[in-house]
Design a protein around this motif. Structure first.
Motif, PDB file in Angstrom:
ATOM      1  N   ASP A  27       0.170   5.484   0.895  1.00  0.00           N
ATOM      2  CA  ASP A  27      -0.773   6.519   1.326  1.00  0.00           C
ATOM      3  C   ASP A  27      -0.325   7.874   0.771  1.00  0.00           C
ATOM      4  O   ASP A  27       0.853   8.253   0.913  1.00  0.00           O
TER       5      ASP A  27
ATOM      6  N   LEU B 274      -8.590   7.365   4.159  1.00  0.00           N
ATOM      7  CA  LEU B 274      -8.350   6.651   5.408  1.00  0.00           C
ATOM      8  C   LEU B 274      -9.194   7.263   6.526  1.00  0.00           C
ATOM      9  O   LEU B 274      -9.473   8.466   6.539  1.00  0.00           O
TER      10      LEU B 274
ATOM     11  N   ALA C  39      -5.680  11.331   4.179  1.00  0.00           N
ATOM     12  CA  ALA C  39      -4.914  10.745   3.094  1.00  0.00           C
ATOM     13  C   ALA C  39      -5.752   9.699   2.368  1.00  0.00           C
ATOM     14  O   ALA C  39      -6.708   9.147   2.930  1.00  0.00           O
ATOM     15  N   ASP C  40      -5.384   9.449   1.141  1.00  0.00           N
ATOM     16  CA  ASP C  40      -5.992   8.384   0.344  1.00  0.00           C
ATOM     17  C   ASP C  40      -5.000   7.244   0.206  1.00  0.00           C
ATOM     18  O   ASP C  40      -3.785   7.474   0.105  1.00  0.00           O
ATOM     19  N   ARG C  41      -5.502   6.027   0.184  1.00  0.00           N
ATOM     20  CA  ARG C  41      -4.633   4.853   0.092  1.00  0.00           C
ATOM     21  C   ARG C  41      -4.819   4.152  -1.257  1.00  0.00           C
ATOM     22  O   ARG C  41      -5.939   3.973  -1.730  1.00  0.00           O
TER      23      ARG C  41
ATOM     24  N   ARG D 248      -3.486   0.617  -3.355  1.00  0.00           N
ATOM     25  CA  ARG D 248      -2.876  -0.705  -3.196  1.00  0.00           C
ATOM     26  C   ARG D 248      -2.357  -1.196  -4.542  1.00  0.00           C
ATOM     27  O   ARG D 248      -3.078  -1.186  -5.536  1.00  0.00           O
TER      28      ARG D 248
ATOM     29  N   ASP E 155       0.836  -1.197   0.000  1.00  0.00           N
ATOM     30  CA  ASP E 155       0.000   0.000   0.000  1.00  0.00           C
ATOM     31  C   ASP E 155       0.874   1.251   0.000  1.00  0.00           C
ATOM     32  O   ASP E 155       2.006   1.240   0.498  1.00  0.00           O
TER      33      ASP E 155
ATOM     34  N   ASP F 114      -0.889  11.806   1.180  1.00  0.00           N
ATOM     35  CA  ASP F 114      -1.442  12.851   2.031  1.00  0.00           C
ATOM     36  C   ASP F 114      -2.160  13.887   1.174  1.00  0.00           C
ATOM     37  O   ASP F 114      -1.596  14.418   0.213  1.00  0.00           O
TER      38      ASP F 114
ATOM     39  N   THR G  11       0.593  11.670  -6.629  1.00  0.00           N
ATOM     40  CA  THR G  11       0.044  10.319  -6.698  1.00  0.00           C
ATOM     41  C   THR G  11       0.799   9.478  -7.712  1.00  0.00           C
ATOM     42  O   THR G  11       1.180   8.338  -7.438  1.00  0.00           O
TER      43      THR G  11
ATOM     44  N   LYS H 147      -6.638   9.382   8.987  1.00  0.00           N
ATOM     45  CA  LYS H 147      -5.637  10.239   8.354  1.00  0.00           C
ATOM     46  C   LYS H 147      -6.280  11.014   7.214  1.00  0.00           C
ATOM     47  O   LYS H 147      -7.212  10.542   6.576  1.00  0.00           O
TER      48      LYS H 147
END
Length: 301
Positions: free
Chosen positions: A86, A268, A273-275, A277, A84, A88, A102, A271
């Protein structure tokens, strides 16, 4: 009608995934050569030829002997390679181009996964680590190992010729460490000023590598430099490999598409933030043991 967020995310994911796959294939000669076969299920079962039954010369009225070939059943399992990353939201949204952060992070994670695959291809051993697939050293049959002397020795063209002959159907690549690669080029230059020529990878005109007798030389520095042969514990190996799905070494993948896939998991909970994978259901299979040979004990590490 305005573009929906859900549709935009789908498009973004596809572009990211395509970019990641292109990054791996276009910058790595091994992935340009090594085929990958789609596997349905968690394992791939195939039969490997074990022994043949010969015919006999007969006199008239002799009984005709019966015999059949024997095969070994081989099971190659898919493994899960995943990680993963993350992103921010503050860092992402305050940059000049909000897509760069990203894309950069995903490309970097994909590069790390590529390196992990190459490392496992070099030294993977499922008997020591059940989560990994088997690499070259584990897949290579004992009868396909050529030792360079009793205590190792410097590389010679004669040893390379013998190694290539051990792959009777023809090797598609020689895989070795960077120091060994340099030794091959130096030996070629010493032949009356001959400069090592490069060969272009099939279907990839932007990738070219040196070759020996028309066989591409691929570098994998994850191959150990501390192998022991006799009294010498500072040697390495060279592998001659035949790549194909019919009788050679090939990769395996599970899921709808080959290579690393990108999955957006969303924001998340704790947080800002986006995760994302990145995952790859992958493995290796060696059809014929004659498609992989190893020259061990080389001191040009």
């Amino acid at each position: 009608m305005a573009l929906l967020r859900s549709e935009a995310e789908k498009l973004s994911n596809k572009i990211l995934e395509q970019g990641v796959i292109e990054e791996i294939i276009d910058r790595d000669a091994m992935f340009a050569l090594m085929p990958f076969k789609k596997i349905v299920g968690k394992a791939y079962v195939y039969n490997r030829e074990k022994s043949l039954s010969e015919a006999e010369f007969l006199d008239p009225y002799d009984d005709v002997p019966e015999g059949a070939a024997e095969f070994d059943e081989v099971v190659a399992k898919l493994r899960i390679l995943a990680g993963d990353v993350d992103i921010d939201n503050f860092l992402d949204e305050t940059m000049d181009d909000t897509n760069d952060q990203t894309a950069i992070q995903i490309a970097a994670k994909a590069k790390g996964m590529r390196r992990r695959f190459q490392k496992t291809l070099a030294i993977g051993d499922s008997s020591a680590s059940a989560k990994e697939f088997d690499g070259l050293a584990t897949l290579c049959d004992e009868g396909q190992i050529l030792n360079a002397g009793a205590n190792g020795e410097a590389l010679t063209f004669q040893r390379l010729d013998t190694l290539l002959r051990m792959v009777p159907m023809g090797a598609d690549a020689l895989i070795m460490r960077g120091g060994t690669h340099d030794a091959v080029l130096a030996a070629q230059r010493a032949l009356g000023g001959t400069m090592p020529e490069h060969i272009t990878m099939p279907n990839h005109s932007n990738i070219s590598v040196p070759h020996y007798r028309g066989v591409p030389i691929l570098v994998n520095d994850f191959l150990p430099a501390d192998e022991t042969l006799g009294a010498n514990d500072e040697t390495c190996s060279i592998y001659a490999v035949r790549f194909n799905e019919a009788d050679g070494l090939h990769g395996m993948f599970g899921g709808p598409s080959a290579g690393i896939r990108v999955q957006a998991l969303g924001p998340l909970e704790k947080k800002d933030a986006d995760r994302y994978r990145l995952k790859w259901y992958c493995g290796t299979a060696l059809k014929s043991t004659k498609s992989l040979a190893r020259l061990a004990g080389i001191t040009n590490v």
